[in-house]
Design an enzyme around this catalytic site. Sequence first.
Site, PDB file in Angstrom:
ATOM      1  N   TYR A  37      42.714   0.912  -6.677  1.00  0.00           N
ATOM      2  CA  TYR A  37      41.279   0.984  -6.957  1.00  0.00           C
ATOM      3  C   TYR A  37      41.119   1.202  -8.459  1.00  0.00           C
ATOM      4  N   HIS A  52      -1.021 -20.348 -12.535  1.00  0.00           N
ATOM      5  CA  HIS A  52      -1.616 -19.111 -12.014  1.00  0.00           C
ATOM      6  C   HIS A  52      -3.031 -19.068 -12.558  1.00  0.00           C
ATOM      7  N   TYR A  56      -5.990  -9.225  -9.950  1.00  0.00           N
ATOM      8  CA  TYR A  56      -6.058  -8.185 -10.978  1.00  0.00           C
ATOM      9  C   TYR A  56      -7.258  -8.455 -11.874  1.00  0.00           C
ATOM     10  N   VAL A  65      12.315 -29.023 -30.743  1.00  0.00           N
ATOM     11  CA  VAL A  65      13.754 -29.098 -30.501  1.00  0.00           C
ATOM     12  C   VAL A  65      14.038 -30.259 -29.561  1.00  0.00           C
ATOM     13  N   ASP A 102      33.571  -1.844  -9.981  1.00  0.00           N
ATOM     14  CA  ASP A 102      34.780  -1.225  -9.430  1.00  0.00           C
ATOM     15  C   ASP A 102      35.454  -2.234  -8.525  1.00  0.00           C
ATOM     16  N   ILE A 106       5.818 -14.482 -27.272  1.00  0.00           N
ATOM     17  CA  ILE A 106       6.028 -13.041 -27.425  1.00  0.00           C
ATOM     18  C   ILE A 106       7.525 -12.703 -27.409  1.00  0.00           C
ATOM     19  N   VAL A 162      10.214 -14.083 -18.839  1.00  0.00           N
ATOM     20  CA  VAL A 162       9.881 -12.711 -19.243  1.00  0.00           C
ATOM     21  C   VAL A 162       8.365 -12.590 -19.366  1.00  0.00           C
ATOM     22  N   TRP A 163       7.794 -11.569 -18.775  1.00  0.00           N
ATOM     23  CA  TRP A 163       6.367 -11.299 -18.938  1.00  0.00           C
ATOM     24  C   TRP A 163       6.130 -10.624 -20.286  1.00  0.00           C
ATOM     25  N   VAL A 164       4.876 -10.659 -20.722  1.00  0.00           N
ATOM     26  CA  VAL A 164       4.482  -9.883 -21.900  1.00  0.00           C
ATOM     27  C   VAL A 164       4.877  -8.417 -21.674  1.00  0.00           C
ATOM     28  N   THR A 165       4.645  -7.967 -20.455  1.00  0.00           N
ATOM     29  CA  THR A 165       4.923  -6.581 -20.080  1.00  0.00           C
ATOM     30  C   THR A 165       6.323  -6.126 -20.483  1.00  0.00           C
ATOM     31  N   GLY A 167      39.182  -7.465  -5.002  1.00  0.00           N
ATOM     32  CA  GLY A 167      37.927  -7.286  -4.275  1.00  0.00           C
ATOM     33  C   GLY A 167      36.898  -6.859  -5.300  1.00  0.00           C
TER      34      GLY A 167
HETATM   35  P1  FAD Z   1       5.891 -18.750 -24.304  1.00  0.00           P
HETATM   36  O1  FAD Z   1       4.805 -17.910 -24.804  1.00  0.00           O
HETATM   37  O2  FAD Z   1       5.561 -19.869 -23.403  1.00  0.00           O
HETATM   38  O3  FAD Z   1       6.672 -19.251 -25.559  1.00  0.00           O
HETATM   39  C1  FAD Z   1       7.628 -20.281 -25.477  1.00  0.00           C
HETATM   40  C2  FAD Z   1       7.472 -21.141 -26.693  1.00  0.00           C
HETATM   41  O4  FAD Z   1       8.523 -22.082 -26.719  1.00  0.00           O
HETATM   42  C3  FAD Z   1       6.179 -21.921 -26.692  1.00  0.00           C
HETATM   43  O5  FAD Z   1       5.368 -21.503 -27.761  1.00  0.00           O
HETATM   44  C4  FAD Z   1       6.628 -23.362 -26.802  1.00  0.00           C
HETATM   45  O6  FAD Z   1       5.799 -24.132 -27.637  1.00  0.00           O
HETATM   46  C5  FAD Z   1       8.030 -23.227 -27.354  1.00  0.00           C
HETATM   47  N1  FAD Z   1       8.857 -24.371 -27.016  1.00  0.00           N
HETATM   48  C6  FAD Z   1       9.107 -24.869 -25.788  1.00  0.00           C
HETATM   49  N2  FAD Z   1       9.873 -25.971 -25.875  1.00  0.00           N
HETATM   50  C7  FAD Z   1      10.129 -26.156 -27.184  1.00  0.00           C
HETATM   51  C8  FAD Z   1      10.860 -27.144 -27.900  1.00  0.00           C
HETATM   52  N3  FAD Z   1      11.492 -28.137 -27.296  1.00  0.00           N
HETATM   53  N4  FAD Z   1      10.898 -27.019 -29.247  1.00  0.00           N
HETATM   54  C9  FAD Z   1      10.277 -26.009 -29.883  1.00  0.00           C
HETATM   55  N5  FAD Z   1       9.560 -25.087 -29.254  1.00  0.00           N
HETATM   56  C10 FAD Z   1       9.482 -25.141 -27.915  1.00  0.00           C
HETATM   57  N6  FAD Z   1       2.242 -11.388 -18.446  1.00  0.00           N
HETATM   58  C11 FAD Z   1       1.975 -10.077 -18.518  1.00  0.00           C
HETATM   59  O7  FAD Z   1       2.876  -9.302 -18.808  1.00  0.00           O
HETATM   60  N7  FAD Z   1       0.741  -9.571 -18.261  1.00  0.00           N
HETATM   61  C12 FAD Z   1      -0.281 -10.389 -17.928  1.00  0.00           C
HETATM   62  O8  FAD Z   1      -1.386  -9.935 -17.696  1.00  0.00           O
HETATM   63  C13 FAD Z   1      -0.033 -11.758 -17.819  1.00  0.00           C
HETATM   64  N8  FAD Z   1      -1.018 -12.596 -17.440  1.00  0.00           N
HETATM   65  C14 FAD Z   1      -0.786 -13.931 -17.407  1.00  0.00           C
HETATM   66  C15 FAD Z   1      -1.839 -14.754 -17.094  1.00  0.00           C
HETATM   67  C16 FAD Z   1      -1.663 -16.123 -17.101  1.00  0.00           C
HETATM   68  C17 FAD Z   1      -2.812 -17.004 -16.744  1.00  0.00           C
HETATM   69  C18 FAD Z   1      -0.375 -16.657 -17.398  1.00  0.00           C
HETATM   70  C19 FAD Z   1      -0.150 -18.115 -17.417  1.00  0.00           C
HETATM   71  C20 FAD Z   1       0.673 -15.816 -17.693  1.00  0.00           C
HETATM   72  C21 FAD Z   1       0.480 -14.454 -17.700  1.00  0.00           C
HETATM   73  N9  FAD Z   1       1.513 -13.587 -18.001  1.00  0.00           N
HETATM   74  C22 FAD Z   1       1.250 -12.248 -18.102  1.00  0.00           C
HETATM   75  C23 FAD Z   1       2.870 -14.067 -18.234  1.00  0.00           C
HETATM   76  C24 FAD Z   1       3.154 -14.178 -19.709  1.00  0.00           C
HETATM   77  O9  FAD Z   1       2.115 -14.835 -20.340  1.00  0.00           O
HETATM   78  C25 FAD Z   1       4.433 -14.949 -19.984  1.00  0.00           C
HETATM   79  O10 FAD Z   1       5.440 -14.537 -19.111  1.00  0.00           O
HETATM   80  C26 FAD Z   1       4.903 -14.741 -21.419  1.00  0.00           C
HETATM   81  O11 FAD Z   1       3.884 -14.982 -22.313  1.00  0.00           O
HETATM   82  C27 FAD Z   1       6.071 -15.646 -21.742  1.00  0.00           C
HETATM   83  O12 FAD Z   1       6.406 -15.493 -23.098  1.00  0.00           O
HETATM   84  P2  FAD Z   1       7.530 -16.413 -23.746  1.00  0.00           P
HETATM   85  O13 FAD Z   1       7.619 -16.028 -25.175  1.00  0.00           O
HETATM   86  O14 FAD Z   1       8.732 -16.349 -22.924  1.00  0.00           O
HETATM   87  O15 FAD Z   1       7.006 -17.892 -23.538  1.00  0.00           O
HETATM   88  N1  THG Z   2      37.199  -3.647  -0.268  1.00  0.00           N
HETATM   89  C1  THG Z   2      37.894  -4.326  -1.176  1.00  0.00           C
HETATM   90  N2  THG Z   2      37.456  -4.447  -2.442  1.00  0.00           N
HETATM   91  C2  THG Z   2      36.288  -3.879  -2.823  1.00  0.00           C
HETATM   92  C3  THG Z   2      35.542  -3.130  -1.909  1.00  0.00           C
HETATM   93  C4  THG Z   2      36.030  -3.035  -0.586  1.00  0.00           C
HETATM   94  N3  THG Z   2      35.836  -4.036  -4.077  1.00  0.00           N
HETATM   95  C5  THG Z   2      34.497  -3.707  -4.400  1.00  0.00           C
HETATM   96  C6  THG Z   2      34.099  -2.424  -3.739  1.00  0.00           C
HETATM   97  N4  THG Z   2      34.388  -2.506  -2.316  1.00  0.00           N
HETATM   98  C7  THG Z   2      34.910  -1.328  -4.367  1.00  0.00           C
HETATM   99  N5  THG Z   2      34.585  -0.030  -3.854  1.00  0.00           N
HETATM  100  C8  THG Z   2      35.493   0.781  -3.245  1.00  0.00           C
HETATM  101  C9  THG Z   2      35.219   2.119  -3.188  1.00  0.00           C
HETATM  102  C10 THG Z   2      36.151   2.997  -2.649  1.00  0.00           C
HETATM  103  C11 THG Z   2      37.332   2.524  -2.148  1.00  0.00           C
HETATM  104  C12 THG Z   2      37.593   1.182  -2.139  1.00  0.00           C
HETATM  105  C13 THG Z   2      36.678   0.301  -2.705  1.00  0.00           C
HETATM  106  C14 THG Z   2      38.357   3.460  -1.641  1.00  0.00           C
HETATM  107  N6  THG Z   2      38.562   4.595  -2.345  1.00  0.00           N
HETATM  108  C15 THG Z   2      39.530   5.600  -1.956  1.00  0.00           C
HETATM  109  C16 THG Z   2      39.026   6.967  -2.402  1.00  0.00           C
HETATM  110  O1  THG Z   2      38.222   7.039  -3.316  1.00  0.00           O
HETATM  111  O2  THG Z   2      39.462   7.926  -1.813  1.00  0.00           O
HETATM  112  C17 THG Z   2      40.887   5.365  -2.522  1.00  0.00           C
HETATM  113  C18 THG Z   2      41.013   5.572  -3.990  1.00  0.00           C
HETATM  114  C19 THG Z   2      42.440   5.512  -4.464  1.00  0.00           C
HETATM  115  O3  THG Z   2      43.363   5.728  -3.669  1.00  0.00           O
HETATM  116  O4  THG Z   2      42.594   5.248  -5.671  1.00  0.00           O
HETATM  117  O5  THG Z   2      39.004   3.217  -0.662  1.00  0.00           O
HETATM  118  O6  THG Z   2      35.396  -2.434   0.304  1.00  0.00           O
HETATM  119  N7  THG Z   2      39.010  -4.937  -0.843  1.00  0.00           N
END
Ligand code: FAD
Ligand code: THG
Length: 820
Positions: free
Chosen positions: A537, A231, A265, A180, A550, A20, A362-365, A564
Site C-alpha cells: 500500500y 440560456h 433567478y 486564432v 493511494d 473573464i 467556468v462561470w463568472v462566479t 490498484g
Molecule cells: P467568454 O466570455 O465567452 O470568453 C471567451 C472569449 O474567447 C470570447 O471573448 C471569444 O471571442 C474568444 N474566442 C473564442 N474563439 C476564439 C478564437 N478562435 N480566436 C480568438 N478569440 C476567440 N455566470 C455567473 O457566474 N453568474 C451569472 O449570473 C451568469 N449569468 C449568465 C447569464 C447568461 C445569459 C449567460 C449566457 C451566461 C451566464 N453566466 C453567468 C455564465 C458566464 O457568463 C460564463 O460562464 C463566463 O462568462 C465565461 O467566461 P469565459 O471567459 O470562459 O468565456
Molecule cells: N484494492 C486494490 N487497490 C486499491 C484499493 C483496493 N487501490 C485504491 C484504493 N483501494 C486504495 N485504498 C486502500 C486502503 C486501504 C487498504 C488497501 C487499499 C488496506 N490497508 C491496510 C491497513 O491500512 O491496515 C494495509 C496497509 C499495509 O499493510 O500497508 O488494506 O481496495 N487492489
Amino acid sequence: MTTPLRDRTRARVVIIGAGIVGCSLADELTARGWREVTVLDQGPLPAPGGSTSHAPGLVFQTGPSKTMTEFAAYTVRKLGSLDVDGLPCFHPVGGLEIATTEARWADLHRKAGLAASWGVRGELLDAQQCKKLWPLLDEGKVLGGLHTPDDGLARALPACRAQMARAEGRGARFLGRHTVTGIERAAGVVTGVVTDHGVFPADHVVSAAGFWGPVIGSLAGVDVPLLPLAHQYATTAPLPELAGLNDPREEASRPILRHQDRDLYFREHVDRIGIGSYAHRPLPVDPFTVPAYDDAPVMPSSLPFTAEDFAPSWRDSVGLLPALGGSRVADGFNGVFSFTPDGMPVLGESRTLRGFWLAEAVWVTHSAGVAKAVAEWMSDGRPATDVHECDLTRFEDAQRSPAYIAERGAQSFVEVYDVIHPLQPLEQPRPLRTSPFYPRQQELGAAFLEAGGWERPHWYEANAPLAEGLDLPERDAWSARYWSPIAAAEAAVTRERVALYDMTPLRRLEVTGPGALDFLQRMTTNQLAKKPGAVTYTLLLDETGGIRSDLTVARLAPDHFQLGANSPADLDWLLRHAPENVHVRDITPGTCCIGVWGPLARALVQPLTRDDFSHDAFGYFRAKRTHIGHVPVTALRLSYVGELGWELYTTADLGLRLWDTLWAAGQEHGVVAAGRSAFNSLRLEKGYRAWGHDMTTEHDPYEAGLGFAVRPAKGDFLGRAALAGRSEETATRKLTCLTLDDPAANVLGKEPVLRDGVPVGYVTSAAYGYTLGRCIAYAWLPATAAVPGTAVHLDYFGQRFAATVAQEPLFDPKMTRIRR
Ligand code: FAD
Ligand code: THG
C-alpha cells in the site's frame, strides 16, 4: 517529448480569449512574475462578445463542492478589491435562495450546512424575513430562505477591464480582433498560435475561449468535453415599485434572488428586474457555426430571444413577484455558455500536447478562483486547491464521445437547480459500462447506481429475506434514499460468512519494463523493492507532499507491477512521468475483479485451486497467479472491507465463469453477493480512507493518518523533500474518526462539525456502521479537537447531532480477522 519552458521571465504565454477567465488569468500569471503574456481575442476589446460580455454576474458561492465554493469565495474577495472608475467590481448585495416546496426548504437547510462547512456566512430566514429583504416577494408562496450576505453581483466587464489594466501594467499584451486559426506544435509540445494577423510563438497556450473551447481544442487535437447551450435572460420594463430605489451606478441594492423550484433567478437593474431561466428546453449550439463578431446580429454569444420558451418562466416570475404582473418582458436574449457532462469546469494541461492548457466551462462566479488555480498550476506544477473534480483527465474514455457530451451537457443544464442527492445516479446514458457479472447481478435484483460510467450494485434485492427482522433504526427520508436495510444484511454476512463484491470498476494499471521498479520507487512513498509476490500500500504525492492518490502495488514479476488506483488522473500522472523504458497501461476495461471476503472466504476458495491458500503459504498483502476452477486469476490477499479474503482478477471473457464458479462453491457457505452500500460501511468501520473524499492534494500523509505508508529511508521519491520535518505530531489538522452518539442518527458527508457551536471542520465520508451500531463520520478537524473523547456536533439539515471523536479503527484494530 520535451518539457515546455517554465522560466516565468522568458516563457511566452498566449491566452486565447479575453473574457473573464482570460483576463483574470493574465492578471494572476503576471502577479506571479510571468512576463511574456499575450491575450488574443477575435472580438474587439474590452467587450469581445463572448459569454462574459452579457453576464448578469450573479455570484452565489455555496455548493456541494468545496473546491467550487472556494473558487467563488476568492472571486468575491478579489473583485471586491478591484475598482474601475471609482466603483468596485463586486457589489456585496447578498444572496437569497427561497424555497416554495418542502423539498427545497429541506435542501436549503442542507445548504446552510454546506456553507458552514466551507466557511461561507449564511442564515436561514422565515418568509417574513425574506419579504423584508425582497419586498416584491409574495410571502405566502415562500416557506423560507437562505440568506448569504457575502454573495452578490460581479460586474463582469469592469472586472475584465480592471484585471486587464493590472496585467498590462506588468507587461501583458491584449490584442483584440485577432482570430486564432491554428495551434502549432512540434514533438508533442505546443510552439505557437496562428492567427489572422500572423503567428505568435508560445511555450504555453491557454484556451480560455469559453464555449468556443471545442473549436480551439480541435485546432490542437485535444478534446474539450463541453456543450454550448443557450440560456434565457430577460429584463422587465421599469417598475414603479423600484423607482428611485437604486443608484444607477450601482444598479442593485437587494440581494440576488434564486427561485430554484422554478429554475429562475433574479437581480435588479436599477428600476428593472432581470430574470434568468433554466426552465426551458435545452437549446444546444454548435460552436463551429457561431457567426463571427461582425456577422452576429448582437454579438456571437447572444441569440435572438425565443419568447415562447420564456412564457412559463414569466408566469412563474409573476407568481413569485406579483408586481411583475403590471410589467412585461422589455428585453431578452438567449445567451450561450458552456455545460459539461458533470457541470464542473475543465482545467489543466493536456498530456498529449504539453504546454497546451484548458481553462474552460467556468462561470463568472468561479473565474478568479479558477484563474488563480491555473496560474499556480502553471507556475508551481500544482494548484493550492484540490482540483480533481475539475481536472480535464477526470473523464473516462467512455465519457468522451460526442454523444455522451451532448446528452450529459444538456442534462447538466436541466439539472442545474435541481435538488441532487449525493448518491443520485445519472439517468442517461445507461447502462454504459457493465462488468461481466452484470447478467448475474440483474438476476439477483441488483440496485444499480452509477460511477465513472459503471453500473455498480449498491445492494441486491435477492438478499431481502436476510434483512427481515433486522433491528435497524428508522432513517429520515433523505438518508433513506438510495439505501436499503438489505445493505445491513450484506454487511453482516460479510462479517459472519462470506460475500462476493464486484470490484471491476476499481481502476487497474499495469506498469512494466526494465525501469518499472525504479520508476514506481520514485513516484510513490512506500518501499516497493520487494520480491515478486509482494503487495504494498503506497501513496502518490505531488512535489509539496500533497496526496495525489493511494495505490496498492502488486509486484507480479521483477519488471511487472499491477496497481490498484483511484481515478483516470492516476494513469495520466504516471504517463506524464514515465521514462521510455517503462510502459503504463490501463487494464481496467477488458479485465474484471471479484472480492471474496469474510471469515469463510478461505473455505470457499481453497477447494477451487491446487495452490495453497493457507495463511502460511499465501500471506496477507501477497499476490499469486493461480487458477480458480478453469479460470486463470491474479489473486491479491487484501481487503478494503477488513475481512479475510482475496481480490481475484481475470480477463473479462472469463468473468462470468469466475462468478459462477465462486457462486456454486459458496452455496454451502451461505455466500451472498454484496454491494457498495455494505462495502462503504465496512471500510469506514475499518478506517480505510477513500481518496478524493477523505484526502486530496490538500493534505499530507501525516494529517491523513497515512504516515505508515511513507518510508523516507528508502531513497528519494516525489514529495519526500517537502515532508522533511513533518510527522503526525506536527500536523495541525487531522482526518478524524467520529461516531454519532445517537444510534439512530445518520449523516451522509460534507456536514459541518461544530465545537462549542462554532464550525471547526467538515465531514468527508460517512456511513452507518452496522457492526458497530452507530453512524461513523470521518472529518477534518484541528489537531486540538482530534483527541478521542472530544465532544462535537454535526449539523444535518439544521439538526444538531452529538458526536464523539473515537479511537480508530473502530473495528478489529488488532487485525485478527484479516491476518489468519
Ligand atoms: P467568454 O466570455 O465567452 O470568453 C471567451 C472569449 O474567447 C470570447 O471573448 C471569444 O471571442 C474568444 N474566442 C473564442 N474563439 C476564439 C478564437 N478562435 N480566436 C480568438 N478569440 C476567440 N455566470 C455567473 O457566474 N453568474 C451569472 O449570473 C451568469 N449569468 C449568465 C447569464 C447568461 C445569459 C449567460 C449566457 C451566461 C451566464 N453566466 C453567468 C455564465 C458566464 O457568463 C460564463 O460562464 C463566463 O462568462 C465565461 O467566461 P469565459 O471567459 O470562459 O468565456
Ligand atoms: N484494492 C486494490 N487497490 C486499491 C484499493 C483496493 N487501490 C485504491 C484504493 N483501494 C486504495 N485504498 C486502500 C486502503 C486501504 C487498504 C488497501 C487499499 C488496506 N490497508 C491496510 C491497513 O491500512 O491496515 C494495509 C496497509 C499495509 O499493510 O500497508 O488494506 O481496495 N487492489
